[in-house]
Design a protein around this motif. Structure first.
Motif, PDB file in Angstrom:
ATOM      1  N   ALA A  79      -4.966   5.327  -2.099  1.00 16.52           N
ATOM      2  CA  ALA A  79      -4.834   4.656  -0.561  1.00 16.52           C
ATOM      3  C   ALA A  79      -3.486   5.226  -0.166  1.00 16.52           C
ATOM      4  O   ALA A  79      -3.079   5.337   1.049  1.00 16.52           O
ATOM      5  CB  ALA A  79      -5.027   2.778  -0.461  1.00 16.52           C
ATOM      6  N   LYS A  80      -2.544   5.313  -1.404  1.00 13.96           N
ATOM      7  CA  LYS A  80      -1.239   5.459  -0.762  1.00 13.96           C
ATOM      8  C   LYS A  80      -1.553   7.147  -0.517  1.00 13.96           C
ATOM      9  O   LYS A  80      -1.589   8.331  -0.698  1.00 13.96           O
ATOM     10  CB  LYS A  80      -0.097   5.492  -2.370  1.00 13.96           C
ATOM     11  CG  LYS A  80       1.275   5.451  -1.619  1.00 13.96           C
ATOM     12  CD  LYS A  80       1.557   5.528  -2.631  1.00 13.96           C
ATOM     13  CE  LYS A  80       3.373   6.080  -2.899  1.00 13.96           C
ATOM     14  NZ  LYS A  80       4.311   5.499  -3.770  1.00 13.96           N
ATOM     15  N   SER A 102      -4.009   1.415   5.724  1.00 12.63           N
ATOM     16  CA  SER A 102      -3.183   0.153   4.676  1.00 12.63           C
ATOM     17  C   SER A 102      -3.200  -0.766   5.729  1.00 12.63           C
ATOM     18  O   SER A 102      -2.705  -2.006   4.173  1.00 12.63           O
ATOM     19  CB  SER A 102      -2.288   1.065   5.105  1.00 12.63           C
ATOM     20  OG  SER A 102      -2.318   2.748   4.685  1.00 12.63           O
ATOM     21  N   HIS A 139      -3.028   4.433   9.350  1.00 12.97           N
ATOM     22  CA  HIS A 139      -2.234   3.314   9.118  1.00 12.97           C
ATOM     23  C   HIS A 139      -2.935   1.871   9.581  1.00 12.97           C
ATOM     24  O   HIS A 139      -3.280   0.626   8.198  1.00 12.97           O
ATOM     25  CB  HIS A 139      -1.681   3.804  10.157  1.00 12.97           C
ATOM     26  CG  HIS A 139      -0.482   2.321  10.950  1.00 12.97           C
ATOM     27  ND1 HIS A 139       1.237   2.471   9.893  1.00 12.97           N
ATOM     28  CD2 HIS A 139      -0.452   1.171  11.813  1.00 12.97           C
ATOM     29  CE1 HIS A 139       1.169   1.271  10.289  1.00 12.97           C
ATOM     30  NE2 HIS A 139       0.710   0.215  11.198  1.00 12.97           N
ATOM     31  N   VAL A 150       0.851  -1.201   0.054  1.00 14.79           N
ATOM     32  CA  VAL A 150      -0.131   0.044  -0.235  1.00 14.79           C
ATOM     33  C   VAL A 150       0.540   0.887   0.126  1.00 14.79           C
ATOM     34  O   VAL A 150       0.753   2.552  -0.778  1.00 14.79           O
ATOM     35  CB  VAL A 150      -1.091  -0.329   1.232  1.00 14.79           C
ATOM     36  CG1 VAL A 150      -1.974   1.096   1.017  1.00 14.79           C
ATOM     37  CG2 VAL A 150      -2.012  -1.094   0.860  1.00 14.79           C
ATOM     38  N   LYS A 151       1.643   1.363   0.691  1.00 12.52           N
ATOM     39  CA  LYS A 151       2.688   2.351   1.027  1.00 12.52           C
ATOM     40  C   LYS A 151       4.006   2.309  -0.008  1.00 12.52           C
ATOM     41  O   LYS A 151       4.217   4.010   0.352  1.00 12.52           O
ATOM     42  CB  LYS A 151       3.090   2.642   2.611  1.00 12.52           C
ATOM     43  CG  LYS A 151       2.249   2.494   3.446  1.00 12.52           C
ATOM     44  CD  LYS A 151       2.503   3.371   4.839  1.00 12.52           C
ATOM     45  CE  LYS A 151       1.092   3.632   5.347  1.00 12.52           C
ATOM     46  NZ  LYS A 151       1.451   3.959   6.676  1.00 12.52           N
TER      47      LYS A 151
END
Lengths: 199, 411
Positions: free
Chosen positions: B290-291, B299, B296, B125-126
């Motif tokens: 989402a990014k 994610s 948190h 995700v990140k």
């Protein structure tokens, strides 16, 4: 590390293709134990091979003369030419006894990573032969791997505009094999290259 | 399918280990650095021929050893199949199926299917697009092992094409480039189009499961979706909802168009700018990417939803459950997500869980327990406090409905 000359021998053998450090060591000790005459013969062959062997002027196969045995054979067809990567590929083709034309050895395949471009292969020489000899079909028999395929694509792009028929060896199922053991890529290729046998 | 036996020789911290498993849930408990993740990493290696933690094989070999061997017995439809891989860093790995002759490592793909969820997955995700592409491609291979070959062919052709562009930049030989670039364009476009097409079809099948899994994990109606973001011109972003996927021919044409469009920039930078290696998977929550926007917790839910969706997809297409591996993830989730995850996985054929602290895993999920300590695995003595385990020690009072209790967990 072994002492002096034994280690030198192992190091030299280890530089050969397909010979790792362990094989090099095994070959070295085999040579140490072998008959002096056998080793003598080997060393003589190694010494003369560089001087005596040259490449055929026409096809660049290894040869002891200006023309190799195949190019010098008047019974072979001059209208068919089979393009291969290396002289060893000629040996493989000759074992089939199917092909009665002549060859052209490129000296490798295109591979930009290794710094090998079309100019590093004997493609200019191939073009010259197409101009000079009564060739009616070029059969491309480079290896069926990525670089061989790229080389085949390059050649077909080069030759097609000349109106020269260009063919590529078929890839597909090995004879005598089982369908269930064929990998997907090979099977996929076999599908693409299928032939009509009726209808 | 389920893993019945795992044997490790010289793998990570294990000199020699043989461990039996049963269907249902097995939890490996041990403090950090004791070797739990090494166990599930070995399982993942057999399934994917790669580690979920490191990119090269060297760290997998126990210090002082030259090779590692991972062997497993997998039971599928009641039949045992043994799988073995010998990991030789710097040399070719060797593989074996059953008692037969050695096979290519690639041929063992598909014999053991796993879906592994680990803390590293937060990067799905990140993190960078590369991780998301790997997620898609790994799933592609798990579904149809033949894609492993297509993927490696694509990488090889890409390297050749990049080398050619780089050589041309340094030698400033435009004629030579114009002469042989079309060859690599042709091959890259053909291979790349097939790979892109496969990814698009995968996405079409996967997307519905992702939205569903997200909602289940987060207990919300979130509108989580995934879309394919392509580097190819003229190929509209493919909405994952409807079933229309462009044909291989259309994608091939788009790749050629992209090469033509980017030609001068490609030469300038000496790299290929068009193709599946530049694509991305776009994750959206509601209206926002989402990014950068997801919290948190969101994610985590998204990363988990991607893995669970992969699990559902594999389960639906191959008619056998993959082995689900949850590596150290319960500690990362809040109580609500833990409980809902436990409910979701209660009907999986086999689940392997690792946890640093036994209490991180919902007590009714834990199943068979193993203690992992300094590379040794033992069955812990029955915990006298086990009956009291449900009594909340903190204020994390669990409000989950009791129908979430897994029924097959305890063997």
């Amino acid at each position: 590390m072994y002492e002096g000359v034994v280690q030198d021998l192992i190091d030299e053998l280890g530089r050969l293709p397909g010979v790792g450090p362990k094989s090099a060591q095994r070959i070295a000790f085999h040579l140490l134990q072998a008959d002096r005459a056998d080793v003598q013969r080997l060393s003589e062959v190694l010494a003369v091979v560089k001087d005596k062997v040259r490449f055929c002027d026409l096809c660049f196969n290894v040869s002891e003369d200006t023309l190799c045995r195949i190019c010098g054979d008047s019974r072979r067809s001059v209208s068919l030419i089979c393009v291969v990567e290396e002289p060893k590929d000629i040996m493989a083709m000759e074992r089939t006894r199917e092909f009665r034309g002549r060859y052209h050895v490129l000296g490798g395949a295109i591979s930009p990573i290794d710094g090998i471009g079309p100019d590093d292969l004997r493609i200019t020489e191939l073009m010259r032969r197409l101009g000079a000899e009564p060739i009616e079909e070029v059969i491309i028999a480079t290896n069926p791997n990525l670089n061989g395929e790229a080389t085949a694509t390059y050649l077909s792009r080069l030759l097609s505009p000349l109106g020269m028929p260009v063919s590529r060896l078929a890839s597909g199922l090995p004879v005598g094999g089982d369908l269930e053991y064929a990998d997907e890529v090979t099977l996929g290729r076999a599908f693409e290259g299928r032939r009509l046998i009726g209808g | 399918m389920y893993l019945r036996r795992l044997t490790l020789t010289g793998f990570r911290s294990y000199e020699q280990l043989e461990l039996d498993f049963e269907p249902g849930v097995t939890t490996l408990v041990g403090r950090n650095g004791q070797g739990k993740t090494n166990l599930v990493e070995a399982v993942g290696y057999l399934a994917t021929l790669g580690s979920h933690r490191v990119a090269t094989d060297h760290p997998l070999i126990r210090a002082g050893d030259e090779q590692a061997v991972v062997r497993a017995v997998v039971v599928r439809d009641g039949r045992d199949q043994s799988i073995e891989i010998e990991i030789n860093p710097g040399r070719a790995n060797r593989a074996r199926l059953g008692r037969g002759a050695a096979v290519r490592p690639r041929d063992i793909l598909g014999s053991l299917r796993t879906v592994l969820f680990a803390p590293e997955d937060l990067a799905l995700v990140k993190g960078d697009p590369a991780g998301r592409r790997r997620f898609l491609d790994d799933l592609l291979v798990a579904r149809q092992p033949r894609w492993a070959a297509a993927r490696s062919d694509y990488d090889k052709i890409l390297k050749q094409r990049n080398a050619l562009l780089k050589n041309a930049r340094t030698s400033r030989n435009d004629a030579a480039l114009a002469d042989s670039l079309p060859v690599w364009d042709t091959h890259l476009a053909a291979t790349g189009a097939n790979l892109t097409y496969a990814r698009l079809r995968l996405l079409r099948d996967l997307a519905p499961y992702v939205g569903q899994a997200y909602d289940q994990v987060s207990d919300s109606v979130s509108g989580a979706r995934i879309d394919y973001q392509t580097s190819l011109p003229g190929l509209a972003p493919v909405p994952s909802g409807d079933g229309a996927v462009p044909t291989v021919e259309e994608i091939t044409a788009a790749m050629h168009a992209g090469f033509a469009e980017q030609r001068s920039r490609e030469v300038e930078r000496g790299i290929t700018l068009v193709g599946p290696h530049r694509d991305d998977l776009e994750l959206t929550l509601g209206e926002l990417p989402a990014k950068g926007y997801a919290s948190h917790g969101e994610s985590w839910s998204f990363a988990l939803a991607l893995r669970l969706a992969g699990y559902q997809l594999l389960r639906a297409d191959v008619a056998t459950d993959p082995v689900l591996v949850l590596d150290d993830v319960f500690a990362e989730l809040d109580v609500g997500r833990r409980t809902r995850l436990a409910a979701l996985i209660s009907d999986c054929e086999q689940v392997l869980i690792t946890a640093a602290v036994r209490d991180d895993v919902p007590p009714d999920l834990a199943g068979r327990l193993y203690d992992v300590r300094r590379g040794a695995v033992t069955v812990p003595p029955p915990d006298p406090s086990a009956s009291a385990a449900t009594a909340p020690t903190t204020d994390e009072v669990e409000s989950d409905p009791s129908d979430a209790t897994p029924t097959r967990a305890i063997s």
